[in-house]
Design a protein around this motif. Structure first.
Motif, PDB file in Angstrom:
ATOM      1  N   TYR A   1       5.973  -1.135   4.435  1.00 12.96           N
ATOM      2  CA  TYR A   1       4.840  -1.720   3.851  1.00 12.96           C
ATOM      3  C   TYR A   1       4.936  -3.160   3.942  1.00 12.96           C
ATOM      4  CZ  TYR A   1       4.865   3.152   2.056  1.00 12.96           C
ATOM      5  OH  TYR A   1       5.104   4.452   1.944  1.00 12.96           O
ATOM      6  N   PRO A   2       4.332  -3.898   5.111  1.00 12.42           N
ATOM      7  CA  PRO A   2       4.452  -5.326   5.089  1.00 12.42           C
ATOM      8  C   PRO A   2       3.287  -6.138   4.239  1.00 12.42           C
ATOM      9  CG  PRO A   2       3.620  -4.113   6.956  1.00 12.42           C
ATOM     10  CD  PRO A   2       4.214  -2.975   6.145  1.00 12.42           C
ATOM     11  N   ARG A   3       2.432  -5.217   3.987  1.00 12.95           N
ATOM     12  CA  ARG A   3       1.334  -5.782   3.190  1.00 12.95           C
ATOM     13  C   ARG A   3       1.758  -5.953   1.652  1.00 12.95           C
ATOM     14  NH1 ARG A   3      -0.397  -2.513   6.349  1.00 12.95           N
ATOM     15  NH2 ARG A   3      -1.873  -2.909   7.639  1.00 12.95           N
ATOM     16  N   MET A   4       2.707  -4.994   1.108  1.00 13.58           N
ATOM     17  CA  MET A   4       2.870  -4.813  -0.209  1.00 13.58           C
ATOM     18  C   MET A   4       3.918  -5.701  -0.969  1.00 13.58           C
ATOM     19  SD  MET A   4       1.036  -2.126  -0.890  1.00 13.58           S
ATOM     20  CE  MET A   4       0.074  -2.676   0.239  1.00 13.58           C
ATOM     21  N   PHE A   5       3.969  -5.927  -2.122  1.00 12.72           N
ATOM     22  CA  PHE A   5       5.091  -6.809  -2.928  1.00 12.72           C
ATOM     23  C   PHE A   5       5.885  -5.481  -3.004  1.00 12.72           C
ATOM     24  CE2 PHE A   5       7.341  -7.577  -6.689  1.00 12.72           C
ATOM     25  CZ  PHE A   5       7.512  -9.123  -6.682  1.00 12.72           C
ATOM     26  N   VAL A   6       7.209  -5.997  -2.633  1.00 11.19           N
ATOM     27  CA  VAL A   6       8.393  -4.749  -2.700  1.00 11.19           C
ATOM     28  C   VAL A   6       9.393  -5.266  -3.613  1.00 11.19           C
ATOM     29  CG1 VAL A   6       9.812  -3.430  -1.355  1.00 11.19           C
ATOM     30  CG2 VAL A   6       7.727  -3.808  -0.192  1.00 11.19           C
ATOM     31  N   ALA A   7       9.850  -4.536  -4.574  1.00 13.96           N
ATOM     32  CA  ALA A   7      10.788  -4.958  -5.573  1.00 13.96           C
ATOM     33  C   ALA A   7      11.764  -4.030  -5.946  1.00 13.96           C
ATOM     34  CB  ALA A   7      10.218  -5.594  -6.644  1.00 13.96           C
ATOM     35  N   LEU A   8      12.889  -3.919  -6.185  1.00 15.78           N
ATOM     36  CA  LEU A   8      13.865  -3.204  -6.609  1.00 15.78           C
ATOM     37  C   LEU A   8      14.534  -3.928  -8.084  1.00 15.78           C
ATOM     38  CD1 LEU A   8      15.967  -0.818  -6.461  1.00 15.78           C
ATOM     39  CD2 LEU A   8      17.376  -2.309  -5.192  1.00 15.78           C
ATOM     40  N   VAL A   9      14.582  -3.344  -9.314  1.00 17.38           N
ATOM     41  CA  VAL A   9      15.111  -3.925 -10.325  1.00 17.38           C
ATOM     42  C   VAL A   9      16.377  -3.142 -10.916  1.00 17.38           C
ATOM     43  CG1 VAL A   9      14.610  -4.617 -12.898  1.00 17.38           C
ATOM     44  CG2 VAL A   9      12.809  -4.906 -11.022  1.00 17.38           C
ATOM     45  N   GLU A  10      17.170  -3.666 -11.210  1.00 13.80           N
ATOM     46  CA  GLU A  10      18.541  -2.797 -11.755  1.00 13.80           C
ATOM     47  C   GLU A  10      18.817  -3.491 -13.040  1.00 13.80           C
ATOM     48  OE1 GLU A  10      20.549  -0.922  -7.969  1.00 13.80           O
ATOM     49  OE2 GLU A  10      20.847  -2.895  -8.113  1.00 13.80           O
TER      50      GLU A  10
ATOM     51  N   GLU B   1     -16.558 -11.592  -3.215  1.00  8.89           N
ATOM     52  CA  GLU B   1     -16.983 -10.348  -3.098  1.00  8.89           C
ATOM     53  C   GLU B   1     -15.833  -9.159  -3.136  1.00  8.89           C
ATOM     54  OE1 GLU B   1     -20.380  -9.387  -2.705  1.00  8.89           O
ATOM     55  OE2 GLU B   1     -20.775 -11.793  -3.019  1.00  8.89           O
ATOM     56  N   ALA B   2     -16.271  -8.083  -3.419  1.00  8.27           N
ATOM     57  CA  ALA B   2     -15.342  -6.920  -3.340  1.00  8.27           C
ATOM     58  C   ALA B   2     -15.083  -6.484  -1.731  1.00  8.27           C
ATOM     59  CB  ALA B   2     -15.754  -5.901  -4.121  1.00  8.27           C
ATOM     60  N   ARG B   3     -13.742  -6.561  -1.201  1.00  3.84           N
ATOM     61  CA  ARG B   3     -13.435  -6.097   0.082  1.00  3.84           C
ATOM     62  C   ARG B   3     -12.564  -5.068   0.359  1.00  3.84           C
ATOM     63  NH1 ARG B   3     -10.107 -10.476   3.599  1.00  3.84           N
ATOM     64  NH2 ARG B   3      -8.301 -10.529   2.104  1.00  3.84           N
ATOM     65  N   THR B   4     -12.607  -4.360   1.294  1.00  6.52           N
ATOM     66  CA  THR B   4     -11.613  -3.268   1.587  1.00  6.52           C
ATOM     67  C   THR B   4     -10.398  -3.735   1.905  1.00  6.52           C
ATOM     68  OG1 THR B   4     -13.344  -1.927   2.053  1.00  6.52           O
ATOM     69  CG2 THR B   4     -11.118  -1.122   2.639  1.00  6.52           C
ATOM     70  N   VAL B   5      -9.290  -3.291   1.232  1.00  3.21           N
ATOM     71  CA  VAL B   5      -7.813  -3.558   1.754  1.00  3.21           C
ATOM     72  C   VAL B   5      -6.945  -2.342   1.590  1.00  3.21           C
ATOM     73  CG1 VAL B   5      -7.741  -5.880   0.803  1.00  3.21           C
ATOM     74  CG2 VAL B   5      -7.155  -3.979  -0.554  1.00  3.21           C
ATOM     75  N   ARG B   6      -6.036  -2.530   2.643  1.00  6.44           N
ATOM     76  CA  ARG B   6      -5.100  -1.003   2.729  1.00  6.44           C
ATOM     77  C   ARG B   6      -4.002  -1.257   2.147  1.00  6.44           C
ATOM     78  NH1 ARG B   6      -2.783   1.648   8.343  1.00  6.44           N
ATOM     79  NH2 ARG B   6      -1.401   2.807   7.209  1.00  6.44           N
ATOM     80  N   ALA B   7      -3.439  -0.027   1.656  1.00  7.13           N
ATOM     81  CA  ALA B   7      -2.140  -0.257   0.609  1.00  7.13           C
ATOM     82  C   ALA B   7      -1.568   1.180   1.201  1.00  7.13           C
ATOM     83  CB  ALA B   7      -2.603  -0.392  -0.867  1.00  7.13           C
ATOM     84  N   GLY B   8      -0.668   0.904   2.178  1.00  7.31           N
ATOM     85  CA  GLY B   8      -0.021   1.874   2.854  1.00  7.31           C
ATOM     86  C   GLY B   8      -0.917   3.125   3.186  1.00  7.31           C
TER      87      GLY B   8
ATOM     88  N   ALA C   1      -1.933  11.138  -3.243  1.00  8.65           N
ATOM     89  CA  ALA C   1      -1.981  10.308  -2.184  1.00  8.65           C
ATOM     90  C   ALA C   1      -1.334   9.119  -2.651  1.00  8.65           C
ATOM     91  CB  ALA C   1      -3.361  10.019  -1.787  1.00  8.65           C
ATOM     92  N   LYS C   2      -1.565   8.680  -3.794  1.00 10.88           N
ATOM     93  CA  LYS C   2      -0.541   7.403  -4.211  1.00 10.88           C
ATOM     94  C   LYS C   2       0.902   7.602  -4.124  1.00 10.88           C
ATOM     95  CE  LYS C   2      -4.419   5.309  -6.783  1.00 10.88           C
ATOM     96  NZ  LYS C   2      -5.174   5.356  -8.035  1.00 10.88           N
ATOM     97  N   MET C   3       1.363   8.767  -4.594  1.00  7.94           N
ATOM     98  CA  MET C   3       2.762   9.159  -4.675  1.00  7.94           C
ATOM     99  C   MET C   3       3.352   9.072  -3.319  1.00  7.94           C
ATOM    100  SD  MET C   3       3.208  11.790  -7.866  1.00  7.94           S
ATOM    101  CE  MET C   3       2.965  11.484  -9.486  1.00  7.94           C
ATOM    102  N   GLU C   4       2.502   9.555  -2.144  1.00  8.42           N
ATOM    103  CA  GLU C   4       2.891   9.393  -0.907  1.00  8.42           C
ATOM    104  C   GLU C   4       3.868   7.957  -0.424  1.00  8.42           C
ATOM    105  OE1 GLU C   4       3.163  11.346   1.881  1.00  8.42           O
ATOM    106  OE2 GLU C   4       2.921  12.943   0.399  1.00  8.42           O
ATOM    107  N   THR C   5       3.083   6.982  -1.210  1.00  8.53           N
ATOM    108  CA  THR C   5       3.852   5.629  -0.687  1.00  8.53           C
ATOM    109  C   THR C   5       5.285   5.583  -1.097  1.00  8.53           C
ATOM    110  OG1 THR C   5       1.779   4.473  -1.862  1.00  8.53           O
ATOM    111  CG2 THR C   5       3.746   3.338  -1.667  1.00  8.53           C
ATOM    112  N   MET C   6       5.811   6.242  -2.174  1.00  6.01           N
ATOM    113  CA  MET C   6       7.119   6.480  -2.164  1.00  6.01           C
ATOM    114  C   MET C   6       7.808   7.688  -1.494  1.00  6.01           C
ATOM    115  SD  MET C   6       8.949   3.867  -4.137  1.00  6.01           S
ATOM    116  CE  MET C   6       7.818   2.540  -3.693  1.00  6.01           C
ATOM    117  N   ARG C   7       6.919   8.682  -1.632  1.00 11.25           N
ATOM    118  CA  ARG C   7       7.594   9.958  -0.748  1.00 11.25           C
ATOM    119  C   ARG C   7       7.861   9.359   0.517  1.00 11.25           C
ATOM    120  NH1 ARG C   7       3.977  13.859  -4.001  1.00 11.25           N
ATOM    121  NH2 ARG C   7       5.293  14.400  -5.680  1.00 11.25           N
ATOM    122  N   ASN C   8       7.088   8.786   1.178  1.00 11.04           N
ATOM    123  CA  ASN C   8       7.516   8.182   2.486  1.00 11.04           C
ATOM    124  C   ASN C   8       8.840   7.322   2.380  1.00 11.04           C
ATOM    125  OD1 ASN C   8       5.179   9.403   3.365  1.00 11.04           O
ATOM    126  ND2 ASN C   8       3.968   7.712   3.604  1.00 11.04           N
TER     127      ASN C   8
END
Ligand SMILES: C=C(O[C@@H]1C=C(C(=O)O)C=C[C@H]1O)C(=O)O
Length: 362
Positions: free
Chosen positions: A136-145, A232-239, A346-353
């Motif tokens: 996911y190059p477009r996403m903010f990716v984080a791990l918190v422990e 304006e509102a525009r279309t963006v991809r997230a996974g 569909a949104k859970m697919e992000t983490m299932r992948n």
């Protein structure tokens, strides 16, 4: 090291490790207490004694390069079948929310759910973080422990508040369509400021859902800011899904701190509902699984003078060999239950992948 956070900004090829060397992350009573502070923040959907607002002290900060391996492409995951009890519970929650919308008590409600996957072995959270960075190059990716909140992995498209000292940015992100088949290779926008693809059609319900969020953000920010601009509102991809996004830029009005802005914005109707306080109270009892840190926010606060707080979406809590995935979607009076369920899938697919072929079938 007693707590740590790893994060990778969208489109960046480096990630940062923030570690607290001793003691537990500080528990803050309210968002206002974030003003002038430095560290990695993790906030729940609603602050409670059991789920506090945490600030991890940056005793050690290190930046590393993400690897350029492409190993993720062909990973097969065993088929996932949603548990029948989860499906029934969601239908019950939907009916409760929908009747409130029909009665006119809320203009919008975001209904969320949780799904738990058992893994074949203990999860290596850092490996999954690195895989999420590659996927996911477009996403903010984080791990918190941290002991107080547990281990969480995020690959979120939704910025809550970011900036250096002068200009600040936020977004209204809502409306969802799944990208299927060939369309899943589709890239919009391919780079941070590239023009969006405007050939995509959005129905009235998705547009209304997103406009509610954009209007709420504009109304909330106006008294706290100067020089507020709205795109304006525009279309963006997230996974594997796309959303509608409106961008806002602003400067804080004299005497305003970002704690106050966060307090006013969070939780936006992208993750909660309208009216906000009533919706938050209603959802904390109406949803059968507590949200915990899902749909809160997290990110670096004033680390090297930069703040990047993101809404805690497309995420999972990791505990030994179990992963609890969370997702929700905005409901209006004309929402259809089956479609909303599929949207959460569909949104859970992000983490299932990300967990990929390590899912077992039991
Ligand atoms: C609530 C989630 O996502 C939010 C809700 C959306 C919607 O209802 O269409 C779209 C993007 C996010 O603002 C989630 O990912 O769990």
């Amino acid at each position: 090291m007693t707590a740590r956070a790893l994060f990778r900004l969208p489109y960046s090829d480096t990630y940062t490790i923030v570690e607290q060397g001793s003691g537990h992350p500080e528990e803050l009573a309210a968002y206002g207490a974030l003003d002038g502070r430095e560290g990695f923040v993790i906030a729940p959907f609603a602050i409670t004694a059991a789920e506090p607002l945490l600030l991890l002290r940056p005793d050690r900060i290190e930046t590393r390069r993400t690897t350029s391996e492409t190993e993720v492409a062909g990973r097969a995951r065993r088929k996932h079948g949603a548990d029948a009890a989860d499906r029934r519970a969601y239908a019950g929650d939907f009916a409760r929310c929908h009747s409130q919308l029909l009665a006119g008590r809320f203009a919008k409600l975001v209904l969320a759910r949780r799904a738990t996957e058992r893994m074949a072995r203990r999860v290596d959270a850092e490996q999954l973080f690195l895989r999420a960075c590659r996927l996911y190059p477009r996403m903010f990716v984080a791990l918190v422990e941290a002991q107080r909140c547990g281990t969480w992995l995020f690959a979120t498209p939704e910025r809550l508040l970011s900036g250096t000292s002068g200009r600040w940015h936020t977004v209204a992100l809502a409306g969802t369509q799944r990208l299927d088949g060939d369309a899943a290779r589709f890239d919009c926008p391919p780079k941070p400021h590239a023009p969006a693809d405007e050939t995509i059609a959005w129905d009235g319900k998705n547009r209304r859902e997103q406009r509610i969020v954009a209007d709420y953000i504009a109304d909330t920010l106006r008294p706290l800011t100067t020089g507020l601009s709205r795109s304006e509102a525009r279309t963006v991809r997230a996974g594997n899904v796309i959303h509608l996004r409106t961008d806002f830029d602003f400067t804080l009005a004299d005497g305003q701190g970002i704690g106050n802005v966060i307090n006013a914005l969070h939780p936006t109707p992208a993750v909660c509902g309208l009216p906000k306080d009533e919706a938050r109270r209603f959802l904390t009892t109406a949803e059968h699984s507590p949200r915990s840190y899902y749909s809160g926010f997290m990110g670096p606060l004033n680390i090297c003078n930069e703040t990047h707080l993101y809404v805690s979406l497309r995420c999972m809590a990791i505990d030994g060999d179990s992963c609890s995935l969370y997702a929700g979607g905005g409901l209006l009076t004309d929402s259809i239950e089956e479609q909303e369920w599929l949207e959460t899938e569909a949104k859970m697919e992000t983490m299932r992948n990300v967990i990929g072929d390590t899912v077992t079938d039991e």
